[in-house]
Design a protein around this motif. Structure first.
Motif, PDB file in Angstrom:
ATOM      1  N   PRO A 160      43.078 -22.621   7.937  1.00 53.96           N
ATOM      2  CA  PRO A 160      44.451 -22.094   7.953  1.00 53.96           C
ATOM      3  C   PRO A 160      44.554 -20.569   7.963  1.00 53.96           C
ATOM      4  N   TRP A 161      43.736 -19.888   7.148  1.00 57.53           N
ATOM      5  CA  TRP A 161      43.887 -18.430   7.041  1.00 57.53           C
ATOM      6  C   TRP A 161      43.442 -17.693   8.309  1.00 57.53           C
ATOM      7  N   GLU A 162      42.758 -18.391   9.214  1.00 61.18           N
ATOM      8  CA  GLU A 162      42.357 -17.766  10.467  1.00 61.18           C
ATOM      9  C   GLU A 162      43.445 -17.870  11.540  1.00 61.18           C
ATOM     10  N   VAL A 163      44.480 -18.621  11.255  1.00 62.87           N
ATOM     11  CA  VAL A 163      45.500 -18.917  12.259  1.00 62.87           C
ATOM     12  C   VAL A 163      46.765 -18.089  12.053  1.00 62.87           C
ATOM     13  N   TRP A 164      47.117 -17.816  10.800  1.00 68.65           N
ATOM     14  CA  TRP A 164      48.419 -17.218  10.510  1.00 68.65           C
ATOM     15  C   TRP A 164      48.364 -15.745  10.117  1.00 68.65           C
ATOM     16  N   SER A 165      47.177 -15.166   9.989  1.00 69.51           N
ATOM     17  CA  SER A 165      47.046 -13.789   9.506  1.00 69.51           C
ATOM     18  C   SER A 165      47.369 -12.774  10.598  1.00 69.51           C
ATOM     19  N   GLN A 166      48.355 -11.919  10.345  1.00 71.46           N
ATOM     20  CA  GLN A 166      48.667 -10.837  11.283  1.00 71.46           C
ATOM     21  C   GLN A 166      47.541  -9.811  11.300  1.00 71.46           C
ATOM     22  N   ASP A 167      46.945  -9.524  10.158  1.00 68.73           N
ATOM     23  CA  ASP A 167      45.849  -8.548  10.109  1.00 68.73           C
ATOM     24  C   ASP A 167      44.656  -9.020  10.929  1.00 68.73           C
ATOM     25  N   LEU A 168      44.320 -10.302  10.809  1.00 66.07           N
ATOM     26  CA  LEU A 168      43.210 -10.829  11.590  1.00 66.07           C
ATOM     27  C   LEU A 168      43.539 -10.793  13.080  1.00 66.07           C
ATOM     28  N   PHE A 169      44.757 -11.161  13.435  1.00 62.35           N
ATOM     29  CA  PHE A 169      45.191 -11.114  14.836  1.00 62.35           C
ATOM     30  C   PHE A 169      45.037  -9.701  15.390  1.00 62.35           C
ATOM     31  N   ASP A 170      45.472  -8.697  14.639  1.00 65.72           N
ATOM     32  CA  ASP A 170      45.370  -7.312  15.107  1.00 65.72           C
ATOM     33  C   ASP A 170      43.918  -6.908  15.329  1.00 65.72           C
ATOM     34  N   LEU A 171      43.034  -7.375  14.457  1.00 65.72           N
ATOM     35  CA  LEU A 171      41.621  -7.054  14.605  1.00 65.72           C
ATOM     36  C   LEU A 171      41.027  -7.756  15.829  1.00 65.72           C
ATOM     37  N   GLU A 172      41.459  -8.975  16.094  1.00 64.51           N
ATOM     38  CA  GLU A 172      40.996  -9.695  17.280  1.00 64.51           C
ATOM     39  C   GLU A 172      41.395  -8.972  18.561  1.00 64.51           C
ATOM     40  N   MET A 173      42.579  -8.370  18.569  1.00 66.94           N
ATOM     41  CA  MET A 173      43.003  -7.658  19.768  1.00 66.94           C
ATOM     42  C   MET A 173      42.080  -6.476  20.065  1.00 66.94           C
ATOM     43  N   ILE A 174      41.481  -5.898  19.014  1.00 65.73           N
ATOM     44  CA  ILE A 174      40.547  -4.788  19.192  1.00 65.73           C
ATOM     45  C   ILE A 174      39.150  -5.302  19.504  1.00 65.73           C
ATOM     46  N   ARG A 175      38.618  -6.168  18.654  1.00 67.96           N
ATOM     47  CA  ARG A 175      37.194  -6.491  18.689  1.00 67.96           C
ATOM     48  C   ARG A 175      36.839  -7.650  19.615  1.00 67.96           C
ATOM     49  N   VAL A 176      37.767  -8.530  19.889  1.00 68.04           N
ATOM     50  CA  VAL A 176      37.515  -9.600  20.856  1.00 68.04           C
ATOM     51  C   VAL A 176      37.945  -9.145  22.240  1.00 68.04           C
ATOM     52  N   PHE A 177      39.224  -8.793  22.389  1.00 68.13           N
ATOM     53  CA  PHE A 177      39.730  -8.464  23.716  1.00 68.13           C
ATOM     54  C   PHE A 177      39.315  -7.065  24.159  1.00 68.13           C
ATOM     55  N   GLY A 178      38.983  -6.190  23.225  1.00 71.05           N
ATOM     56  CA  GLY A 178      38.548  -4.849  23.594  1.00 71.05           C
ATOM     57  C   GLY A 178      37.194  -4.800  24.264  1.00 71.05           C
ATOM     58  N   ARG A 179      36.424  -5.889  24.180  1.00 68.86           N
ATOM     59  CA  ARG A 179      35.080  -5.906  24.768  1.00 68.86           C
ATOM     60  C   ARG A 179      34.886  -7.077  25.737  1.00 68.86           C
ATOM     61  N   SER A 180      35.978  -7.687  26.222  1.00 68.74           N
ATOM     62  CA  SER A 180      35.865  -8.902  27.026  1.00 68.74           C
ATOM     63  C   SER A 180      36.398  -8.737  28.447  1.00 68.74           C
ATOM     64  N   TRP A 181      35.850  -9.556  29.341  1.00 67.77           N
ATOM     65  CA  TRP A 181      36.380  -9.685  30.701  1.00 67.77           C
ATOM     66  C   TRP A 181      37.491 -10.731  30.688  1.00 67.77           C
ATOM     67  N   VAL A 182      38.640 -10.388  31.275  1.00 64.79           N
ATOM     68  CA  VAL A 182      39.813 -11.263  31.262  1.00 64.79           C
ATOM     69  C   VAL A 182      40.312 -11.459  32.694  1.00 64.79           C
ATOM     70  N   TRP A 183      40.599 -12.709  33.042  1.00 65.19           N
ATOM     71  CA  TRP A 183      41.154 -13.027  34.360  1.00 65.19           C
ATOM     72  C   TRP A 183      42.619 -12.622  34.435  1.00 65.19           C
ATOM     73  N   LEU A 184      42.991 -11.929  35.509  1.00 65.43           N
ATOM     74  CA  LEU A 184      44.353 -11.419  35.656  1.00 65.43           C
ATOM     75  C   LEU A 184      45.112 -12.010  36.835  1.00 65.43           C
ATOM     76  N   GLY A 185      44.420 -12.444  37.887  1.00 67.74           N
ATOM     77  CA  GLY A 185      45.119 -12.940  39.069  1.00 67.74           C
ATOM     78  C   GLY A 185      44.160 -13.089  40.225  1.00 67.74           C
ATOM     79  N   ASP A 186      44.640 -12.823  41.440  1.00 66.65           N
ATOM     80  CA  ASP A 186      43.803 -13.037  42.608  1.00 66.65           C
ATOM     81  C   ASP A 186      44.157 -12.057  43.727  1.00 66.65           C
TER      82      ASP A 186
END
Length: 394
Positions: free
Chosen positions: A39-65
């Motif tokens: 549960p605490w991994e799903v609802w935490s705003q602080d954890l979400f903010d950190l994921e935006m930096i440390r997960v998405f900040g270093r990942s390849w993401v599909w945008l379109g074609d």
């Protein structure tokens, strides 16, 4: 965020999680360890903010074609985590990517999902204007506003890495240090090259809807081969679900499902391996993309995080058929599949609101989900490198 702010941020996340865990332990006993989302991994705003930096900040993401990137000035927009980005066709035929933010006050410079800007992008707030190559071209009343020495060359749009995969799919990455896209998807690369996705074309409409769920809960669901024969039981007649083969390696996962003898989706192709002609895959490319490849089509489902309890799903189908009626049947089928998943995930989200609940152990057929949850946690626990965004982009 400077070093002291980041340290404070991490401390808040860690202490809040530990405190909740200590105080709410004991009601639900789970004797076996579990890597599934708590549960605490799903609802935490602080954890979400950190994921935006440390997960998405270093990942390849599909945008379109590339179907939206034909002429100079053609562009697509999208999000890498919560960061808006912009991909632009250049006059020399190349494609470049940028943060979709004016350097003055953070407004976007392009707002449609796709379009053509003509010769330049103009910020609607204070009319700073940028070329297709991201260079800052003009500032209204520049000398009166800033004087003659304003460093125009230092305030162009911020460039990002772009990769056109299989002559069709557009991926982008903020990090300058992340592996190349080919390395990112290495376990899937040979088969995806064999599909000849560049010959596929986008079906006549896409699906785009926002749901009350955490992005990781959908990621977990996308990598769960256990639920398929129950939540999607209507598909059991065309798939040999009990023969599912689960694989995971690096930043990719794959669940192979052989088809029944009566179900042929190859559209006459004979140039693929027998397994690829006679079955399909439920796959995942970290951090938020669910590709579902068949011999004659490719379904793409992307989970864009918006908030701890809000995620946008964007789905497209690419394939060989130009029959609009057939395309529409496949899109309606995908809509139903997405609804089956999101209805179930919404139930999970509501029940994961309880701080007292503890999830059970993962099964063999949830191995892909376990692998991805571990990858997310590893990235969240690992700060970006001090030079993550330094140096040239490839």
């Amino acid at each position: 965020m400077n070093a002291s702010e980041l340290a404070l941020h991490e401390g808040v996340v860690a202490e809040a999680g530990a405190a909740r865990g200590r105080e709410s332990d004991g009601l639900v006993e789970s004797p076996l360890p579990s890597d599934m989302l708590q549960p605490w991994e799903v609802w935490s705003q602080d954890l979400f903010d950190l994921e935006m930096i440390r997960v998405f900040g270093r990942s390849w993401v599909w945008l379109g074609d590339t179907e939206d990137l034909v002429k100079p000035g053609d562009f697509i927009t999208g999000k890498i985590g919560t960061q808006s980005v912009l991909i632009v066709k250049q006059r020399d035929g190349s494609v470049k990517g940028f943060l979709n933010n004016c350097r003055h006050r953070a407004s976007g410079v392009a707002f449609d999902p796709a379009g053509n800007c003509g010769k330049a992008f103009a910020c609607p707030y204070h009319a700073w204007t940028y070329g297709l190559d991201g260079k800052l071209l003009s500032i209204p009343d520049k000398e009166r506003m800033y004087g003659p020495d304003f460093p125009m060359q230092s305030y162009g749009l911020v460039p990002i890495r772009v990769h056109i995969a299989f002559d069709k799919l557009v991926f982008a990455c903020l990090s300058h240090k992340a592996p190349s896209f080919e390395e990112w998807i290495a376990p899937l690369l040979p088969r995806y090259e064999a599909y000849k996705i560049g010959n596929y074309h986008r079906y006549h409409r896409e699906l785009d809807e926002t749901f009350p769920m955490n992005w990781k809960v959908f990621v977990e669901n996308s990598n769960d081969d256990y639920h398929v024969r129950f939540v999607h039981r209507r598909l059991n007649k065309v798939r040999k679900q009990m023969d599912t083969i689960v694989r995971f390696e690096g930043r990719t996962t794959s669940g192979y499902k052989p088809h029944s003898e009566s179900f042929d989706f190859s559209l006459g192709r004979t140039d693929l391996d027998e397994d690829d002609l006679r079955g399909s895959y439920a796959e995942f490319i970290y951090p938020n993309l669910t590709p579902l490849p068949y011999a004659s089509q490719l379904i793409m489902v992307r989970a864009d995080p918006i908030a701890p309890d809000k995620t946008r799903l964007v789905s497209r189908i690419y394939g060989l058929t130009e029959d609009i009626e057939l395309q529409e049947r496949e899109l309606v089928n995908l809509e139903l599949t997405n609804k089956e998943d999101t209805d179930m995930v919404t139930v999970l989200m509501e029940n994961l609101r309880s701080p007292f609940y503890r999830v059970g152990p993962s099964s063999t057929w949830e191995g892909r989900a376990r692998h991805m949850m571990r990858q997310i946690r590893e990235d969240v626990a690992t700060p970006l490198a001090p030079d993550e965004f330094a140096g040239p982009i490839d």
